[in-house]
Design a protein around this motif. Structure first.
Motif, PDB file in Angstrom:
ATOM      1  N   ASN A 162       0.824  -1.219   0.000  1.00 61.31           N
ATOM      2  CA  ASN A 162       0.000   0.000   0.000  1.00 61.31           C
ATOM      3  C   ASN A 162       0.853   1.263   0.000  1.00 61.31           C
ATOM      4  OD1 ASN A 162      -2.640  -1.198   0.074  1.00 61.31           O
ATOM      5  ND2 ASN A 162      -1.988  -2.029   2.058  1.00 61.31           N
ATOM      6  N   TYR A 163       2.145   1.090  -0.326  1.00 60.26           N
ATOM      7  CA  TYR A 163       3.033   2.255  -0.439  1.00 60.26           C
ATOM      8  C   TYR A 163       3.365   2.463  -1.912  1.00 60.26           C
ATOM      9  CZ  TYR A 163       3.417   2.093   4.604  1.00 60.26           C
ATOM     10  OH  TYR A 163       3.110   2.114   5.939  1.00 60.26           O
ATOM     11  N   PRO A 164       3.538   3.738  -2.327  1.00 62.08           N
ATOM     12  CA  PRO A 164       3.760   4.007  -3.764  1.00 62.08           C
ATOM     13  C   PRO A 164       5.208   3.799  -4.198  1.00 62.08           C
ATOM     14  CG  PRO A 164       3.677   6.078  -2.530  1.00 62.08           C
ATOM     15  CD  PRO A 164       3.455   4.977  -1.521  1.00 62.08           C
ATOM     16  N   GLY A 202      14.500  -1.230  -6.962  1.00 58.13           N
ATOM     17  CA  GLY A 202      15.652  -1.828  -6.277  1.00 58.13           C
ATOM     18  C   GLY A 202      15.384  -2.019  -4.793  1.00 58.13           C
ATOM     19  N   ALA A 203      14.779  -1.001  -4.175  1.00 57.19           N
ATOM     20  CA  ALA A 203      14.514  -1.084  -2.728  1.00 57.19           C
ATOM     21  C   ALA A 203      13.488  -2.174  -2.427  1.00 57.19           C
ATOM     22  CB  ALA A 203      14.026   0.273  -2.200  1.00 57.19           C
ATOM     23  N   ASP A 243      15.327   5.171   2.341  1.00 56.33           N
ATOM     24  CA  ASP A 243      14.736   5.946   3.450  1.00 56.33           C
ATOM     25  C   ASP A 243      13.223   5.704   3.543  1.00 56.33           C
ATOM     26  OD1 ASP A 243      17.211   6.976   3.962  1.00 56.33           O
ATOM     27  OD2 ASP A 243      16.811   8.973   3.121  1.00 56.33           O
ATOM     28  N   ARG A 244      12.563   5.626   2.380  1.00 59.26           N
ATOM     29  CA  ARG A 244      11.093   5.469   2.411  1.00 59.26           C
ATOM     30  C   ARG A 244      10.655   4.027   2.653  1.00 59.26           C
ATOM     31  NH1 ARG A 244       9.400   6.161  -2.281  1.00 59.26           N
ATOM     32  NH2 ARG A 244      11.285   6.864  -3.331  1.00 59.26           N
ATOM     33  N   SER A 268       9.133  -1.881   5.556  1.00 59.61           N
ATOM     34  CA  SER A 268       9.630  -3.269   5.430  1.00 59.61           C
ATOM     35  C   SER A 268       9.723  -3.926   6.809  1.00 59.61           C
ATOM     36  CB  SER A 268      10.992  -3.315   4.737  1.00 59.61           C
ATOM     37  OG  SER A 268      10.899  -2.765   3.452  1.00 59.61           O
ATOM     38  N   LEU A 269      10.177  -3.161   7.810  1.00 57.71           N
ATOM     39  CA  LEU A 269      10.222  -3.728   9.173  1.00 57.71           C
ATOM     40  C   LEU A 269       8.817  -4.103   9.654  1.00 57.71           C
ATOM     41  CD1 LEU A 269      12.728  -1.473  11.198  1.00 57.71           C
ATOM     42  CD2 LEU A 269      13.162  -3.614  10.009  1.00 57.71           C
TER      43      LEU A 269
END
Ligand code: FAQ
Length: 358
Positions: free
Chosen positions: A155-157, A165-166, A231-232, A237-238
């Motif tokens: 649910n994150y853009p 990559g992230a 950073d975003r 992810s945690l």
């Protein structure tokens, strides 16, 4: 496994997932050994079914679809496997968004293959859930009606190419850390599906790591883009590992049944420890001022994600929840003619077989 087209820089782990692939192979060997051991033929006619279930679980053997199982065990598995399957399918959207904008033909082909793999994972998982007596149609309907969940992370853009990559490095990395122990889950069809999924996820993590490595060693603008993506995506992810142990409603029972093998916090810690080392090699900073090695615990101290935000996202109020569900509902409606055609073809084939048999 896929080919190895990326030489890890000096000091990098050969396997960007931190040796977890070896654990998958060990789990696969254990599965075979369990199948070869004595008690996998089912209970004797007069045997207590609940006692047989407990004995199989305690003996590290697998419960199979034919076996008796407590209703709550079946419901827990359906919930978790379905949530996992839905995550794979909804998880195609954030990266699918970048297929047409990938910076080269090679990057496009790799990303396309990766997103297709996620669809495949969804299919293995729906198939594993179906062995528990629920159909894929029902599961999809539960998702579309908002009665089953999918992972908060999707649910994150994805705002830049570095986000691809992230996602590979952090989201697939978190997924592997969470899923490797599921290769040893007590329910056979789920454990077997996870072995295949983990092997593919390991490649996915590696492709994300390689994208970030390239950007982090590129121009200052590319380095900044890679750092901004990390950073975003770090704290979301945690949060993928779920609420802290004290607030986890299902962990204790799921661990007793050997569905889950480690608690949410233990897996989160393992992920942090793995990422710190890899971030150093990438030349990227983990956005946590309080991240430091704790000699006593032999692990890194770190800042917890915002669990209120996690609960908001889970309950439908994340940045992209509405967009993701609207897209899925539209795709489902657009695919209706395919399902109708497939059903008509299957009915026709069945009719032909009956005629031949007669
Ligand atoms: N998001 O009591 P717990 C991937 C819910 S696949 C949403 O701790 P549990 C691959 C939980 O369902 C990612 N909901 O629950 C990929 C429960 O709600 P309920 C998906 C969450 O089950 C990469 C409530 O909170 N992976 O990334 C989340 O023991 C790139 C209480 O929590 C899996 O599904 C969350 N983050 O532990 C694809 C792995 N966390 O049902 C595309 C399998 C918790 O009572 C691109 N699942 N909840 O209403 C699991 O391992 C577990 O289900 C946990 C949660 C660890 C996620």
């Amino acid at each position: 496994m896929y080919g190895n087209d990326f030489s890890a820089p000096n000091g990098a782990p050969d396997d960007a997932s931190g040796g977890l692939l070896g654990e998958v192979e060990a789990a696969e060997a254990e599965l075979r050994a369990a199948a070869a051991r004595g008690r996998c033929v089912g209970p004797a006619p007069d045997e207590d079914l609940a006692a047989y279930f407990t004995e199989v679980v305690d003996a590290e053997q697998k419960i199979e679809p034919r076996d008796w199982m407590p209703d709550a065990y079946r419901r827990t598995l359906i919930r978790q496997i379905a949530q996992h399957a839905h995550s794979e399918i909804i998880g195609m959207q954030p990266e699918g968004n970048w297929i047409s904008r990938a910076p080269s033909l090679k990057r496009k082909a790799i990303l396309l293959a990766k997103v297709q793999d996620e669809a495949g994972h969804g299919l293995y998982l729906y198939a594993a859930a179906e062995t528990l007596g629920i159909s894929r149609d029902e599961l999809v309907q539960l998702l579309l009606d908002g009665r089953q969940k999918y992972s908060s992370i999707f649910n994150y853009p994805t705002l830049s190419w570095a986000d691809v990559g992230a996602i590979g490095w952090l989201v697939d990395g978190a997924a592997i850390v969470n899923q490797v122990p599921l290769c040893r889950c007590s329910y056979g069809p789920y454990a077997r599906a996870m072995i295949r999924v983990c092997k593919e996820e390991s490649f996915h993590q590696r492709q994300g790591y390689e994208i970030l490595h390239t950007l982090a060693h590129g121009t200052p603008a590319q380095q900044a883009m890679a750092q901004d993506a990390v950073d975003r995506w770090w704290y979301p992810s945690l949060a993928m590992f779920g609420p802290p142990d004290g607030d986890s409603t299902h962990s204790a029972q799921s661990m007793a049944w050997k569905i889950k093998r480690f608690s949410n916090d233990d897996l989160r810690q393992r992920f942090v420890d793995m990422c710190v080392q890899q971030a150093g090699i990438l030349g990227l900073r983990i956005p946590d001022e309080d991240l430091r090695w704790n000699d006593e615990r032999q692990a890194y101290d770190y800042t917890q994600p915002d669990y209120d935000e996690l609960m908001q996202v889970i309950s439908g109020n994340g940045p992209c929840n509405r967009e993701r569900m609207a897209h899925r509902r539209a795709a489902h409606a657009d695919g209706n003619w395919v399902r109708e055609a497939a059903a008509a073809y299957a009915a026709k084939r069945a009719g032909q077989k009956e005629t031949v048999a007669a």
